[in-house]
Design a protein around this motif. Structure first.
Motif, PDB file in Angstrom:
ATOM      1  N   ALA A  96      49.939  62.581 105.776  1.00  0.00           N
ATOM      2  CA  ALA A  96      51.317  62.121 105.582  1.00  0.00           C
ATOM      3  C   ALA A  96      52.246  63.319 105.352  1.00  0.00           C
ATOM      4  N   LEU A  97      51.756  64.282 104.562  1.00  0.00           N
ATOM      5  CA  LEU A  97      52.569  65.501 104.334  1.00  0.00           C
ATOM      6  C   LEU A  97      52.767  66.257 105.651  1.00  0.00           C
ATOM      7  N   ALA A  98      51.721  66.319 106.470  1.00  0.00           N
ATOM      8  CA  ALA A  98      51.830  67.049 107.737  1.00  0.00           C
ATOM      9  C   ALA A  98      52.853  66.381 108.655  1.00  0.00           C
ATOM     10  N   TRP A  99      52.845  65.051 108.653  1.00  0.00           N
ATOM     11  CA  TRP A  99      53.811  64.331 109.495  1.00  0.00           C
ATOM     12  C   TRP A  99      55.246  64.661 109.048  1.00  0.00           C
ATOM     13  N   ARG A 100      55.436  64.589 107.747  1.00  0.00           N
ATOM     14  CA  ARG A 100      56.771  64.897 107.189  1.00  0.00           C
ATOM     15  C   ARG A 100      57.167  66.336 107.521  1.00  0.00           C
ATOM     16  N   SER A 101      56.248  67.264 107.348  1.00  0.00           N
ATOM     17  CA  SER A 101      56.555  68.671 107.606  1.00  0.00           C
ATOM     18  C   SER A 101      56.844  68.934 109.071  1.00  0.00           C
ATOM     19  N   SER A 102      56.132  68.228 109.936  1.00  0.00           N
ATOM     20  CA  SER A 102      56.318  68.486 111.367  1.00  0.00           C
ATOM     21  C   SER A 102      57.744  68.141 111.786  1.00  0.00           C
ATOM     22  N   GLU A 103      58.293  67.072 111.214  1.00  0.00           N
ATOM     23  CA  GLU A 103      59.678  66.696 111.555  1.00  0.00           C
ATOM     24  C   GLU A 103      60.650  67.773 111.069  1.00  0.00           C
ATOM     25  N   TYR A 104      60.420  68.242 109.856  1.00  0.00           N
ATOM     26  CA  TYR A 104      61.269  69.301 109.296  1.00  0.00           C
ATOM     27  C   TYR A 104      61.162  70.570 110.133  1.00  0.00           C
ATOM     28  N   LEU A 105      59.921  70.912 110.470  1.00  0.00           N
ATOM     29  CA  LEU A 105      59.678  72.144 111.234  1.00  0.00           C
ATOM     30  C   LEU A 105      60.418  72.105 112.575  1.00  0.00           C
ATOM     31  N   MET A 106      60.293  70.963 113.270  1.00  0.00           N
ATOM     32  CA  MET A 106      60.948  70.875 114.590  1.00  0.00           C
ATOM     33  C   MET A 106      62.468  70.898 114.447  1.00  0.00           C
ATOM     34  N   GLN A 107      62.970  70.263 113.389  1.00  0.00           N
ATOM     35  CA  GLN A 107      64.412  70.261 113.158  1.00  0.00           C
ATOM     36  C   GLN A 107      64.917  71.680 112.849  1.00  0.00           C
ATOM     37  N   LEU A 153      51.963  76.114 105.502  1.00  0.00           N
ATOM     38  CA  LEU A 153      50.604  75.755 105.101  1.00  0.00           C
ATOM     39  C   LEU A 153      50.506  74.236 105.174  1.00  0.00           C
ATOM     40  N   MET A 154      49.448  73.737 105.752  1.00  0.00           N
ATOM     41  CA  MET A 154      49.372  72.290 105.906  1.00  0.00           C
ATOM     42  C   MET A 154      47.943  71.795 105.756  1.00  0.00           C
ATOM     43  N   ASP A 155      47.492  71.801 104.521  1.00  0.00           N
ATOM     44  CA  ASP A 155      46.176  71.245 104.182  1.00  0.00           C
ATOM     45  C   ASP A 155      46.174  70.998 102.677  1.00  0.00           C
ATOM     46  N   GLY A 156      45.013  70.835 102.094  1.00  0.00           N
ATOM     47  CA  GLY A 156      44.945  70.531 100.660  1.00  0.00           C
ATOM     48  C   GLY A 156      45.464  71.640  99.766  1.00  0.00           C
ATOM     49  N   SER A 157      45.625  72.831 100.327  1.00  0.00           N
ATOM     50  CA  SER A 157      46.020  73.963  99.478  1.00  0.00           C
ATOM     51  C   SER A 157      47.364  73.761  98.813  1.00  0.00           C
ATOM     52  N   GLY A 174      41.431  70.057 111.447  1.00  0.00           N
ATOM     53  CA  GLY A 174      41.079  68.885 110.650  1.00  0.00           C
ATOM     54  C   GLY A 174      42.251  67.951 110.424  1.00  0.00           C
ATOM     55  N   ALA A 175      42.331  67.380 109.239  1.00  0.00           N
ATOM     56  CA  ALA A 175      43.373  66.386 108.959  1.00  0.00           C
ATOM     57  C   ALA A 175      44.772  66.988 109.096  1.00  0.00           C
ATOM     58  N   GLY A 176      45.003  68.114 108.446  1.00  0.00           N
ATOM     59  CA  GLY A 176      46.333  68.731 108.499  1.00  0.00           C
ATOM     60  C   GLY A 176      46.645  69.328 109.853  1.00  0.00           C
ATOM     61  N   GLY A 177      45.702  70.119 110.366  1.00  0.00           N
ATOM     62  CA  GLY A 177      45.919  70.776 111.658  1.00  0.00           C
ATOM     63  C   GLY A 177      45.997  69.778 112.796  1.00  0.00           C
ATOM     64  N   GLY A 178      45.143  68.763 112.742  1.00  0.00           N
ATOM     65  CA  GLY A 178      45.142  67.752 113.805  1.00  0.00           C
ATOM     66  C   GLY A 178      46.450  66.994 113.840  1.00  0.00           C
ATOM     67  N   MET A 179      46.928  66.586 112.648  1.00  0.00           N
ATOM     68  CA  MET A 179      48.180  65.838 112.602  1.00  0.00           C
ATOM     69  C   MET A 179      49.353  66.713 113.050  1.00  0.00           C
ATOM     70  N   MET A 180      49.376  67.948 112.571  1.00  0.00           N
ATOM     71  CA  MET A 180      50.458  68.858 112.945  1.00  0.00           C
ATOM     72  C   MET A 180      50.447  69.082 114.458  1.00  0.00           C
ATOM     73  N   ALA A 181      49.263  69.303 115.010  1.00  0.00           N
ATOM     74  CA  ALA A 181      49.165  69.552 116.456  1.00  0.00           C
ATOM     75  C   ALA A 181      49.662  68.353 117.249  1.00  0.00           C
ATOM     76  N   MET A 182      49.272  67.156 116.822  1.00  0.00           N
ATOM     77  CA  MET A 182      49.688  65.978 117.562  1.00  0.00           C
ATOM     78  C   MET A 182      51.203  65.812 117.508  1.00  0.00           C
TER      79      MET A 182
END
Lengths: 594, 209
Positions: A576-587, A556-560, A21-29
């Motif tokens: 927006a949170l997923a986008w921010r987290s993805s950068e941190y995660l990759m770093q 965790l990357m959704d409303g939880s 969904g919103a979190g998983g889709g953004m994280m995957a992209m």
């Protein structure tokens, strides 16, 4: 395409994302465009809105004229697949002593609940991140608005959001060149605006994730990913290929021309185009697997077609299964290291469960009778709304926080109950006169719906039901709920406001009592908070990146993870949170920290 | 999940019609059958309208219903009569559905059709559909509620109200009636959303909004 129907997954992925969904889709992209090898696991079936959406189907082409049924609670043509308030074979229950049964909306399809949502996309404001500082209730976020603002910009750029800046307190403006022009209001919306103003209720263009014009893909892609040639190339093409809204058909059916945001129209196509994303569908996650050191190693899931367990491995695990489903996976991932559920050393998994407050009131408006016909389908939802207008006036209110108002003022495609108004307005007529009455009263009404912020409390939570399993053998959730006076007083205010506007408009309405006018818990489908982020390992589950305190390579990357649930529908914030987290995660992966 | 209320006979029909899907079965049984089935009630095939239940009314009942629907909504130059677009057949589908609201409607509609013919039989010695049009409208006038309803006609009034409501719903959800009603959507339009026509803005004094 990389939907792995043969289940030939790689021996190990960089990341596994549970949910689409919103979190998983953004994280995957993000991860796929960033060059990581990603596996997405979806419990439901593959779903392709471009070919499956019943765009122009009419009621007579559906059983019962498309009326809602227990199997299709939002109507026959609603995009939700294998879901609704119940999923066949996957029950949930209520804990003894609960004040209200909880209603849990799920779907079992690629893209999850983003396929049918209302597309309302409002930024949380500065106050929303520091609610406890302001009124002493609930929890502050470990980040501020400024931390998330750049990611709101980016998320708005990629999804395509219409709206305007209104310059109101705690309603952040969007930088230039991002928002698309809003559609003009409908007549009922214009009338409401005129009369609501007399009560001090401001009505402005709403923000929704619907393209009112085509996106300039190359320009937006260059702005979003200045240093990533692959992302630029893919997104320039993909964003430009989305069509603008053509002012017909309900968004809840999905959108075959990709004018509105669904994970399946915006996020998953470019992720797949990168070649770095594999997806397995019809795979129900049972638990997160751990090694002896407490590091997550992979996912054990049920392969639904064969009803057998399977395992996949990755360096990082991301749970984006939806607020309650993510909590459920954590609680079911028990081990000697985590006897109370994974990442639950704080004991907060399943706690602090919130939904938006909802309440509505509608009435007949004589001024709207016998209106000459024109297209009121518009963009498929409200074109205007009332942002919360009472910041700083809480000393005069008997509740904290606030709500926004959505308007229902459109001559929609007729449904079975569209002319029920004649039961009261013209009860005994029939024949030619009845047809005249139908024309006179059709659409001559308005409804107001409030979406408000509840305060998390110790009575609202979810946990494993000790006695029930779903059809896959996974323990199910049970819920406990109790509203406080904060919520009931706010709903009372909503009802009085709605009735006031209706009466100003020339209608006649009486506020409904709050206890009966408040929507049932879960009914607004804005669950949040069951594994909240925080500043301390003691009382929260993750840091501000959704990284669990207990397991460094579990995110965790959704409303939880939301510590509060402001009145501004949460989907765009999750992205927006997923986008921010993805950068941190990759770093963090590059640095060898995880 | 909604407890299913289909009859045993319906169950056999459903099994034949949707054996792969487990449509409309009691939820536990359905869940066992449903693994990846598509085209069932939870995941319908929009290209194939599938009504997985019996339509209860027999020909005589349908004939009376057809007459009644056309009296309630006669149609006009812009819109066909209900009999031309199968509204009575739709009502038969509606009251055959196994959901609680539909079952409640079935009780009123089917009972009301029986009551109506008994009533006209005692008045005119004929079934409702065999009456002259003026006699039919006289009956409707007596039960529609325009005048006070005597106790003996109370059942007829309940029937009229329900039938009128369902006929309005069934009729105006058919796309061939939309022009007459004033619904002009479901058509794609290029460019920006046109918004409210000037004449309406003037009529409501909304120029400043």
């Amino acid at each position: 395409m990389a939907i792995l129907t043969d289940r030939k997954t790689l021996p190990e992925y960089d990341a596994i994302i549970v949910g689409s969904g919103a979190g998983g889709g953004m994280m995957a992209m993000q991860l796929a465009l960033g060059g990581m090898k990603v596996l997405m696991i979806e419990a439901g079936r593959n779903y392709e809105p471009t070919t499956e959406t019943p765009m122009f189907n009419t009621p007579e082409q559906a059983p019962l004229r498309g009326q809602s049924t227990p199997e299709k609670p939002f109507g026959y043509y609603d995009a939700t697949v294998d879901g609704g308030w119940q999923v066949p074979g996957e029950p949930y229950s209520d804990k003894a002593g609960t004040q209200h049964p909880f209603k849990w909306w799920r779907s079992r399809m690629l893209g999850g609940r983003t396929n049918h949502w209302g597309r309302i996309s409002l930024r949380f404001g500065p106050h929303d991140f520091k609610p406890k500082t302001r009124d002493g209730l609930g929890y502050d976020w470990p980040i501020s608005y400024e931390d998330l603002a750049p990611y709101y910009d980016k998320t708005q750029l990629i999804t395509g959001i219409f709206g305007t800046n209104v310059g109101m307190e705690n309603i952040p403006d969007t930088p230039a060149g991002i928002l698309l022009p809003p559609p003009k209001p409908r007549v009922g919306e214009m009338l409401a605006k005129k009369h609501a103003a007399k009560l001090g209720v401001p009505i402005h263009p709403i923000h929704r994730a619907v393209l009112t014009e085509r996106l300039d893909g190359p320009a937006r892609a260059a702005r979003l990913f200045p240093n990533n040639a692959l992302a630029q190339k893919i997104l320039a093409k993909d964003m430009s290929s989305r069509a603008a809204c053509f002012w017909a058909t309900e968004c809840g059916r999905g959108c075959s021309i990709r004018a509105n945001f669904q994970s399946t129209t915006v996020l998953i196509p470019p992720a797949l185009a990168s070649g770095n994303l594999h997806i397995i569908t019809d795979a129900m996650v049972r638990e997160v697997m751990l090694d002896a050191s407490g590091k997550a190693t992979g996912i054990r899931y049920i392969d639904k077609p064969t009803r057998s367990d399977a395992e996949v491995k990755a360096k990082v695990i991301v749970l984006s299964a939806s607020t309650c489903e993510t909590a459920r996976i954590l609680l079911n991932s028990k081990s000697t290291l985590f006897p109370n559920g994974l990442a639950n050393s704080s004991g907060q998994v399943g706690k602090n469960l919130m939904d938006s407050l909802g309440s509505d009131l509608g009435a007949h408006i004589p001024a709207l009778e016998s209106m000459p016909p024109y297209n009121e389908d518009g963009s498929g939802g409200s074109h205007v709304y009332a942002p919360w207008w009472n910041h700083g006036k809480h000393d005069k209110l008997n509740f904290p926080r606030g709500y926004h108002i959505e308007l229902g003022a459109t001559r929609n495609m007729p449904v079975m109950h569209s002319l029920n108004i004649l039961d009261s307005k013209s009860p005994s007529t029939y024949g030619k006169k009845l047809m005249d009455e139908a024309r006179r009263y059709y659409g001559a009404s308005i409804s107001f719906a409030g979406r408000g912020e509840m305060i998390p409390n110790e009575h609202c939570y979810t946990e494993l039901d000790p006695n029930r399993l779903d059809q896959w053998g996974i323990p199910v959730l049970r819920f406990h709920w109790k509203w406080s006076d904060h919520e009931l007083n706010q709903v009372k205010h909503m009802q009085e406001t709605f009735a006031g506007i209706i009466n100003e408009m020339g209608g006649s309405a009486t506020p409904r009592p709050a206890a009966e006018a408040i929507n049932k818990p879960g009914e607004i489908i804005h669950e949040a908070g069951a594994a909240r982020m925080g500043a301390s390992t003691k009382d929260s589950v993750t840091n501000s990146f959704g990284q669990t305190w207990d397991v460094k390579n579990l995110f965790l990357m959704d409303g939880s993870i939301l510590p509060s649930n402001p009145n501004k529908n949460l989907t765009i914030t999750i992205m927006a949170l997923a986008w921010r987290s993805s950068e941190y995660l990759m770093q963090e992966m590059k640095s060898g920290n995880i | 999940m909604q407890p299913t209320l289909v009859s045993r006979r319906d169950i056999f029909k459903l099994l034949a019609a949707a054996s792969a899907a487990g449509a409309m079965l009691p939820p536990d049984l359905a869940a066992q059958q449903k693994v990846l089935a598509r085209g069932d009630v939870w995941d319908p095939d929009f290209l194939k309208k599938n009504i997985p239940w019996e339509k209860p009314l027999v020909d005589a009942e349908l004939a009376t219903l057809t007459v009644l629907c056309d009296l309630i909504i006669p149609g006009d130059a812009d819109a066909p009569a209900p009999s031309k677009i199968g509204v009575a057949d739709f009502l038969n589908e509606w009251i055959g559905a196994p959901y609680p609201d539909n079952l409640a409607d079935r009780e009123i509609i089917r009972g009301g059709l029986g009551w109506l013919d008994t009533h006209t039989g005692s008045l005119h010695g004929k079934s409702f559909r065999e009456l002259e049009p003026t006699q039919q409208t006289a009956i409707l006038d007596s039960i529609c509620g325009a005048t006070e309803i005597p106790p003996a006609l109370a059942y007829g009034h309940v029937f009229f109200r329900k039938l009128r409501s369902l006929t309005l719903g069934g009729y105006y959800t058919h796309s061939s009636t939309w022009k007459s009603l004033g619904y002009v959507g479901n058509l794609p339009t290029g460019g920006p959303y046109p918004g409210v026509p000037e004449e309406i803005i003037k009529r409501l004094g909304l120029e400043e909004s």
